[in-house]
Design an enzyme around this catalytic site. Structure first.
Site, PDB file in Angstrom:
ATOM      1  N   ASP A 121       0.866  -1.177   0.000  1.00  0.00           N
ATOM      2  CA  ASP A 121       0.000   0.000   0.000  1.00  0.00           C
ATOM      3  C   ASP A 121       0.908   1.234   0.000  1.00  0.00           C
ATOM      4  OD1 ASP A 121       0.856   0.295   2.625  1.00  0.00           O
ATOM      5  OD2 ASP A 121      -1.143   0.197   3.522  1.00  0.00           O
ATOM      6  N   ARG A 123       6.766   0.691   8.365  1.00  0.00           N
ATOM      7  CA  ARG A 123       6.924   1.789   9.319  1.00  0.00           C
ATOM      8  C   ARG A 123       7.669   1.380  10.584  1.00  0.00           C
ATOM      9  NH1 ARG A 123       0.803   4.089   8.232  1.00  0.00           N
ATOM     10  NH2 ARG A 123       1.352   5.463   6.502  1.00  0.00           N
ATOM     11  N   HIS A 171       7.397 -30.486  10.428  1.00  0.00           N
ATOM     12  CA  HIS A 171       6.827 -29.193  10.039  1.00  0.00           C
ATOM     13  C   HIS A 171       5.777 -29.367   8.939  1.00  0.00           C
ATOM     14  CE1 HIS A 171       9.739 -27.362  12.618  1.00  0.00           C
ATOM     15  NE2 HIS A 171      10.729 -27.939  11.957  1.00  0.00           N
ATOM     16  N   HIS A 214      10.412 -23.601   8.898  1.00  0.00           N
ATOM     17  CA  HIS A 214       9.403 -24.305   9.701  1.00  0.00           C
ATOM     18  C   HIS A 214       7.978 -24.159   9.170  1.00  0.00           C
ATOM     19  CE1 HIS A 214      11.981 -24.491  13.645  1.00  0.00           C
ATOM     20  NE2 HIS A 214      12.597 -24.996  12.595  1.00  0.00           N
ATOM     21  N   CYS A 260       3.008  -3.271   4.146  1.00  0.00           N
ATOM     22  CA  CYS A 260       2.153  -2.142   4.525  1.00  0.00           C
ATOM     23  C   CYS A 260       2.783  -1.516   5.769  1.00  0.00           C
ATOM     24  CB  CYS A 260       0.696  -2.550   4.733  1.00  0.00           C
ATOM     25  SG  CYS A 260       0.371  -3.671   6.098  1.00  0.00           S
ATOM     26  N   GLY A 261       2.087  -0.628   6.435  1.00  0.00           N
ATOM     27  CA  GLY A 261       2.679   0.094   7.549  1.00  0.00           C
ATOM     28  C   GLY A 261       3.113  -0.824   8.671  1.00  0.00           C
ATOM     29  N   THR A 262       2.192  -1.613   9.170  1.00  0.00           N
ATOM     30  CA  THR A 262       2.502  -2.544  10.250  1.00  0.00           C
ATOM     31  C   THR A 262       2.754  -3.964   9.758  1.00  0.00           C
ATOM     32  OG1 THR A 262       0.183  -3.160  10.506  1.00  0.00           O
ATOM     33  CG2 THR A 262       0.974  -1.284  11.831  1.00  0.00           C
TER      34      THR A 262
HETATM   35  C1  RB5 Z   1      -2.125   2.626   6.376  1.00  0.00           C
HETATM   36  O1  RB5 Z   1      -2.157   3.856   7.053  1.00  0.00           O
HETATM   37  C2  RB5 Z   1      -1.966   1.492   7.361  1.00  0.00           C
HETATM   38  O2  RB5 Z   1      -3.135   1.304   8.066  1.00  0.00           O
HETATM   39  C3  RB5 Z   1      -1.559   0.227   6.634  1.00  0.00           C
HETATM   40  O3  RB5 Z   1      -0.380   0.456   5.955  1.00  0.00           O
HETATM   41  C4  RB5 Z   1      -1.312  -0.993   7.490  1.00  0.00           C
HETATM   42  O4  RB5 Z   1      -0.472  -0.700   8.571  1.00  0.00           O
HETATM   43  C5  RB5 Z   1      -2.501  -1.735   7.897  1.00  0.00           C
HETATM   44  O5  RB5 Z   1      -2.424  -2.808   8.485  1.00  0.00           O
END
Ligand code: RB5
Length: 141
Positions: free
Chosen positions: A8, A108, A132, A97, A64-66
Site C-alpha cells: 500500500d 513503518r 513441520h 518451519h 504495509c505500515g505494520t
Molecule cells: C495505512 O495507514 C496502514 O493502516 C496500513 O499500511 C497498514 O499498517 C494496515 O495494516
C-alpha cells in the site's frame, strides 16, 4: 525466481528498494501501488495471494505500515502462508518451519537495511519438511 510483490502507500518506498536490490536474482511482478496516494491494502494482498497460489513455485512479498493488514488479508486464502517478519532470523524460520510462501514486512517499523537482510534470509532458507509438514497439513480449514 518469480516474485509477486505488492504494497500500500506506506510500503511503496520499501517495495521500490527491494525491487532495486534484488533485480538481478528476481523476476518481479509488481501489483502496485505506485504512489504515496492512500489506497486499501486488501486490494494488493488479494492480488498477490492469488498470483502466488496460481504459480506454486513463486513467492510473494507484501508490505504495509505494520504488516498486519497484509498478513491478515493474505492468510484468508487457503494455501497461503503469509509470515510477518521483522528480522532475518524470523524470516529464515518462516521458510524453514512454516514454509511461508509470502513474506510480509512492516514498513513503518523496520529499518530499510534490516528489511533487505530479512528478505534475503527468507530467499536463502529452505523448508525442512518432516514434522513441520505434518503441522502445515493441519492449517487449512
Ligand atoms: C495505512 O495507514 C496502514 O493502516 C496500513 O499500511 C497498514 O499498517 C494496515 O495494516
Amino acid at each position: 525466481m518469480k516474485i509477486y510483490i505488492g504494497s500500500d502507500h506506506a510500503g511503496v518506498d520499501l517495495k521500490a528498494l527491494i525491487k532495486e536490490r534484488f533485480a538481478e536474482v528476481c523476476d518481479f511482478d509488481d501489483a502496485g501501488t505506485f504512489s504515496h496516494d492512500s489506497v486499501d491494502y486488501p486490494d494488493f494482498a488479494h492480488k498477490v495471494a492469488n498470483d502466488v497460489l496460481n504459480n506454486p513455485q513463486s513467492l510473494g512479498i507484501l508490505i504495509c505500515g505494520t504488516g498486519n493488514g497484509m498478513a491478515i488479508t493474505a492468510n484468508k486464502h487457503a494455501g497461503i502462508r503469509a509470515a510477518l517478519c521483522w528480522a532475518p532470523e524470523i524470516s529464515a524460520l518462516a521458510k524453514q518451519h512454516n514454509n511461508a510462501n509470502i513474506i510480509v514486512l512492516p514498513a513503518r517499523f523496520i529499518e530499510s537495511e534490516v528489511a533487505i537482510e530479512t528478505v534475503k534470509s527468507f530467499f536463502d532458507a529452505t523448508f525442512e519438511g518432516g514434522r513441520h509438514q505434518r503441522r502445515i497439513d493441519k492449517i487449512n480449514i
